[in-house]
Design a protein around this motif. Structure first.
Motif, PDB file in Angstrom:
ATOM      1  N   VAL A   1       0.835  -1.209   0.000  1.00  0.00           N
ATOM      2  CA  VAL A   1       0.000   0.000   0.000  1.00  0.00           C
ATOM      3  C   VAL A   1       0.868   1.256   0.000  1.00  0.00           C
ATOM      4  O   VAL A   1       0.552   2.256  -0.662  1.00  0.00           O
ATOM      5  CB  VAL A   1      -0.954  -0.009   1.214  1.00  0.00           C
ATOM      6  CG1 VAL A   1      -1.617   1.348   1.398  1.00  0.00           C
ATOM      7  CG2 VAL A   1      -2.005  -1.094   1.049  1.00  0.00           C
TER       8      VAL A   1
ATOM      9  N   SER B   1       7.867   4.877 -12.652  1.00  0.00           N
ATOM     10  CA  SER B   1       6.645   4.136 -12.321  1.00  0.00           C
ATOM     11  C   SER B   1       6.719   2.680 -12.775  1.00  0.00           C
ATOM     12  O   SER B   1       6.367   1.763 -12.029  1.00  0.00           O
ATOM     13  CB  SER B   1       5.422   4.817 -12.948  1.00  0.00           C
ATOM     14  OG  SER B   1       5.243   6.107 -12.409  1.00  0.00           O
TER      15      SER B   1
ATOM     16  N   LEU C   1       6.880  -3.981  -7.115  1.00  0.00           N
ATOM     17  CA  LEU C   1       5.567  -4.181  -6.515  1.00  0.00           C
ATOM     18  C   LEU C   1       5.013  -5.556  -6.883  1.00  0.00           C
ATOM     19  O   LEU C   1       4.375  -6.226  -6.050  1.00  0.00           O
ATOM     20  CB  LEU C   1       4.603  -3.078  -6.984  1.00  0.00           C
ATOM     21  CG  LEU C   1       3.183  -3.122  -6.409  1.00  0.00           C
ATOM     22  CD1 LEU C   1       3.204  -3.046  -4.891  1.00  0.00           C
ATOM     23  CD2 LEU C   1       2.335  -1.984  -6.985  1.00  0.00           C
TER      24      LEU C   1
ATOM     25  N   LEU D   1       6.900  -0.655 -10.501  1.00  0.00           N
ATOM     26  CA  LEU D   1       5.865  -1.672 -10.685  1.00  0.00           C
ATOM     27  C   LEU D   1       6.461  -3.079 -10.682  1.00  0.00           C
ATOM     28  O   LEU D   1       5.825  -4.028 -10.199  1.00  0.00           O
ATOM     29  CB  LEU D   1       5.126  -1.415 -12.000  1.00  0.00           C
ATOM     30  CG  LEU D   1       3.871  -2.270 -12.255  1.00  0.00           C
ATOM     31  CD1 LEU D   1       2.832  -2.031 -11.175  1.00  0.00           C
ATOM     32  CD2 LEU D   1       3.292  -1.942 -13.625  1.00  0.00           C
TER      33      LEU D   1
ATOM     34  N   VAL E   1       2.095   2.162  -3.613  1.00  0.00           N
ATOM     35  CA  VAL E   1       1.127   2.525  -4.653  1.00  0.00           C
ATOM     36  C   VAL E   1       1.100   4.023  -4.953  1.00  0.00           C
ATOM     37  O   VAL E   1       1.106   4.418  -6.135  1.00  0.00           O
ATOM     38  CB  VAL E   1      -0.278   2.004  -4.283  1.00  0.00           C
ATOM     39  CG1 VAL E   1      -1.331   2.567  -5.233  1.00  0.00           C
ATOM     40  CG2 VAL E   1      -0.294   0.481  -4.305  1.00  0.00           C
TER      41      VAL E   1
END
Length: 301
Positions: free
Chosen positions: A187, A264, A271, A268, A190
């Protein structure tokens, strides 16, 4: 030399806890260790800068004195004690025999292998996220001082997290802690996918570590508490090497991805690694069923 000393003695305090505290309090003791380490990290940088302000050689003199003091405290070394109170005799078998026995024991513990997989993926994701933030700030021309504040903020959050871990480690179930910690970390990553402002990167990258002390205390505490005393060092190596092996590539990966794919998309990737760790923890009933510290003795690997 320093790397050798850290490799041989870096985990000594974790193993020594087995001879100092009861198994039910082992996770709490590890959380105190986490807080100690975080405090040293936070205090180290400004203290080094303060000493350097007096004269350039002073930080190195203080560091040399600290290493000398550490070396003196190593001797005399006492033999490790087994759980029944008897002293453990030093091993006389060869390195490769010790290495083989340690890995044979590890690969036969299914729950341990799952925990190692989760730890490896989380270590890879956290290391990659930190490099992404640093590279992004450097590419934007942010001053070294402001980049340094990111590490300071992370250290402060680690201290707060260790205080939380000290309170929760007595009653928290390990399986639930692992899932909650991974969710918290995900979280926090993000918002950085949409905004790369300095405050967002600073706050999110620091907040990501709020659950790290609890994760480490519960997961590693469970592993060390369930590992026979004569296998502590070998199991620590078996857990640490895969995590370090994955993490050693993160700087090169980030250095390649940031210029070509952007921040980004690079973030990712890490993530997704974190989501893979979460998937392992959620799908595996053995991991989710790991109880609180007071019931570790009854839990079968």
């Amino acid at each position: 030399m320093l790397a050798s000393a850290n490799g041989l003695l870096g985990k000594a305090t974790d193993a020594m806890l087995r001879s100092i505290v009861a198994q039910s309090r082992y996770a709490q003791a590890r959380s105190v260790n986490e807080g100690r380490d975080a405090t040293i990290v936070v205090a180290g940088s400004p203290l080094g800068g303060l000493l350097y302000g007096f004269t350039p050689w002073l930080p190195f003199m203080v560091m040399a004195a600290c290493f000398l003091l550490s070396g003196v405290t190593v001797f005399p070394a006492s033999r490790a004690c087994r759980e029944d109170g008897t002293q453990e005799k030093p091993s006389r078998q060869g390195f490769w025999q010790d290495f083989k026995e340690g890995w044979i024991w590890v690969v036969h513990q299914r729950t341990l292998l799952l925990l190692v997989a989760v730890a490896c993926l989380m270590s890879f994701a956290s290391s990659g996220m930190q490099y992404c933030v640093q590279m992004q700030l450097m590419s934007e021309g942010v001053s070294a001082l402001r980049i340094g504040y990111v590490d300071t903020a992370t250290g402060v959050v680690l201290i707060i997290g260790s205080l939380i871990a000290t309170r929760l480690s007595k009653t928290a179930r390990v399986g639930r802690v692992l899932v909650a910690s991974l969710c918290c970390y995900g979280v926090s990553m993000v918002p950085m996918l949409w905004s790369q402002s300095y405050l967002v990167l600073l706050s999110c990258s620091a907040f990501a570590f709020i659950a790290f002390p609890l994760f480490n205390a519960m997961a590693m505490g469970f592993i060390f508490a369930k590992t026979p005393i004569d296998l502590q060092g070998r199991v620590s190596t078996a857990v640490g090497i895969p995590s370090q092996f994955l993490s050693m590539f993160t700087s090169a990966i980030v250095g390649f991805l940031i210029p070509s794919a952007g921040f980004s998309r690079s973030l990712l990737l890490f993530l997704c690694a974190l989501l893979a760790a979460l998937l392992v923890a959620v799908v595996s009933r053995r991991v989710r069923a790991i109880p609180d510290a007071s019931h570790w003795r009854q839990y079968a690997w």
